[in-house]
Design a protein around this motif. Sequence first.
Motif, short mmCIF file in Angstrom:
data_model
loop_
_atom_site.label_atom_id
_atom_site.label_comp_id
_atom_site.label_asym_id
_atom_site.label_seq_id
_atom_site.Cartn_x
_atom_site.Cartn_y
_atom_site.Cartn_z
N PRO A 182 0.82 -1.22 0.00
CA PRO A 182 0.00 0.00 0.00
C PRO A 182 0.85 1.27 0.00
O PRO A 182 0.48 2.29 -0.58
CB PRO A 182 -0.81 -0.10 1.29
CG PRO A 182 -0.71 -1.51 1.73
CD PRO A 182 0.49 -2.12 1.11
N LEU A 183 1.99 1.22 0.64
CA LEU A 183 2.85 2.40 0.69
C LEU A 183 3.88 2.32 -0.43
O LEU A 183 4.53 1.29 -0.61
CB LEU A 183 3.57 2.42 2.04
CG LEU A 183 4.10 3.78 2.46
CD1 LEU A 183 2.96 4.71 2.82
CD2 LEU A 183 5.05 3.62 3.64
N ASP A 184 4.00 3.39 -1.20
CA ASP A 184 4.88 3.36 -2.36
C ASP A 184 6.33 3.66 -1.95
O ASP A 184 6.87 4.72 -2.25
CB ASP A 184 4.38 4.38 -3.39
CG ASP A 184 5.14 4.24 -4.70
OD1 ASP A 184 5.73 3.17 -4.91
OD2 ASP A 184 5.15 5.20 -5.48
N ARG A 185 6.91 2.74 -1.24
CA ARG A 185 8.32 2.90 -0.85
C ARG A 185 8.98 1.54 -0.97
O ARG A 185 8.77 0.66 -0.17
CB ARG A 185 8.39 3.45 0.58
CG ARG A 185 9.69 3.30 1.30
CD ARG A 185 10.80 4.14 0.74
NE ARG A 185 10.65 5.57 0.97
CZ ARG A 185 11.46 6.47 0.41
NH1 ARG A 185 12.42 6.09 -0.40
NH2 ARG A 185 11.29 7.74 0.66
N ASN A 220 14.63 5.68 9.13
CA ASN A 220 14.55 5.20 7.75
C ASN A 220 13.81 3.87 7.73
O ASN A 220 14.39 2.82 7.93
CB ASN A 220 15.96 5.01 7.19
CG ASN A 220 16.79 6.26 7.30
OD1 ASN A 220 16.37 7.33 6.88
ND2 ASN A 220 17.96 6.15 7.90
N TRP A 221 12.53 3.96 7.48
CA TRP A 221 11.69 2.76 7.53
C TRP A 221 11.40 2.24 6.13
O TRP A 221 10.94 2.98 5.28
CB TRP A 221 10.39 3.04 8.27
CG TRP A 221 9.40 1.92 8.16
CD1 TRP A 221 9.62 0.61 8.47
CD2 TRP A 221 8.06 2.00 7.67
NE1 TRP A 221 8.50 -0.13 8.22
CE2 TRP A 221 7.52 0.68 7.73
CE3 TRP A 221 7.25 3.03 7.20
CZ2 TRP A 221 6.22 0.38 7.33
CZ3 TRP A 221 5.96 2.74 6.81
CH2 TRP A 221 5.45 1.44 6.87
N LEU A 222 11.67 0.96 5.95
CA LEU A 222 11.39 0.30 4.68
C LEU A 222 10.28 -0.73 4.92
O LEU A 222 10.48 -1.66 5.70
CB LEU A 222 12.67 -0.41 4.22
CG LEU A 222 12.94 -0.61 2.74
CD1 LEU A 222 12.71 0.67 1.95
CD2 LEU A 222 14.36 -1.08 2.53
N PRO A 223 9.11 -0.57 4.30
CA PRO A 223 8.03 -1.52 4.56
C PRO A 223 8.32 -2.90 3.97
O PRO A 223 8.90 -3.01 2.90
CB PRO A 223 6.81 -0.90 3.88
CG PRO A 223 7.28 0.26 3.13
CD PRO A 223 8.72 0.49 3.36
#
Lengths: 191, 218
Positions: A118-121, A149-152
Amino acid sequence: MRVTHLSYVVLLGAGLGLLSAHLAIAGRPVVGRVQIGPWDAWPKGGGRDIDPYLRAHLARGVHLPLGAGEGLELIADRDSEGRGLDGRCRYLVRGATPTTRGWTLGVTDGAGEPFRLPLDRTGFSHAEILRDESGAMAILASVTAEPGNWLPLPASGGFQFRLRLYDTPISSQAGELRPDVLPAIRRLDCR
Amino acid sequence: MSAIHDSAAPESGAPPVPGPARWRPLRKTGFGAGLARLVLLTLAGLVLAGIVHIVAVLMIPVLSERDATSAYLGLGVGGKAELVSGPGAATGLPAPLEADNSAVMAVCGYDLTSGPMRVVARAGALPLGLTLHRRGGGVIYAITDRAAIRGVVEFLVMTEAQLDERVARDEEGQTSRELRIVSDTAQGLIVARVLAPLPSDRGDAEALATGVACGLAD
């Protein structure tokens, strides 16, 4: 009788030969792989003297690998202690990167494609992260949001970290790297 | 003693009675001969499997029609590299696999049968890498914009025969200023890859990548 013998030899030879060839190149081959801590690299994949297995693997799809003088791609599917990466856990990717003009770190599935979350990262580059006073990178990968620095990550299942170093002098001597020149992948906890 | 006795027995093909007292050399019986033949045939099959394995691995890159060269060879006929990833990419093309989302790629196909190709790229603020991928796999040359002279990276791609011809045409005693790269296949791809560290750099990266000119050298 002769025909039975001949067909046995041909069937066995063709069947086993084709099956073993398919299995050998279905994924990235073990031949030519360089392991640096949790990271795997195929440094010969970007040169003239590419290994035949990797060449066959790359020719089965639209691949444009990084050239040896252009950069180096490192793939991790396990943490620094050798446990497979799992979306149910939290990971801290921390450490220095070798001298490079730019790097990107992404989360992908086993085939190297980003997850549809859902999150564009799907990754970070050297310009996008917040750094602490030591200047090293520290990226936290987890399903739930984290400060910094969060990476889903995907909710469950395996995934890969892909670290791409652009215009780096180490690409030709990747086999001689020590693990401490690359970021370590530490598992923090699991759900 | 027992071996002599057994060899005289008719080869009925009946399985031998187990037990140490009735042990006999396998080759002398129908079952033993069959087993020996099976082992031999299996060995022959395994040797053939080895040959098939090697031939298959070597032929896949040559015969593949799903590789990057087959997909992108037609790009760049207009003299400029064309995007293969991102929203600006030409339609109907397969997207490159295992590509970096933060990098922009533009491709120019080359076919040296009509003459050598000249590639000219301008260096910008973003890291640019140029690579030559030959048909059948393998990167035959890679250069980055760090090698730019007065902001321009320029090189020629040619076959061995075209290089010989060019060297023969060079003026005696003069060193050529061209960077000449020999491709051992007549066809391949020139790939321009520009890293866009921030999403806002994407426009600049695409302009830089599609600004790579590739056309006939003469």
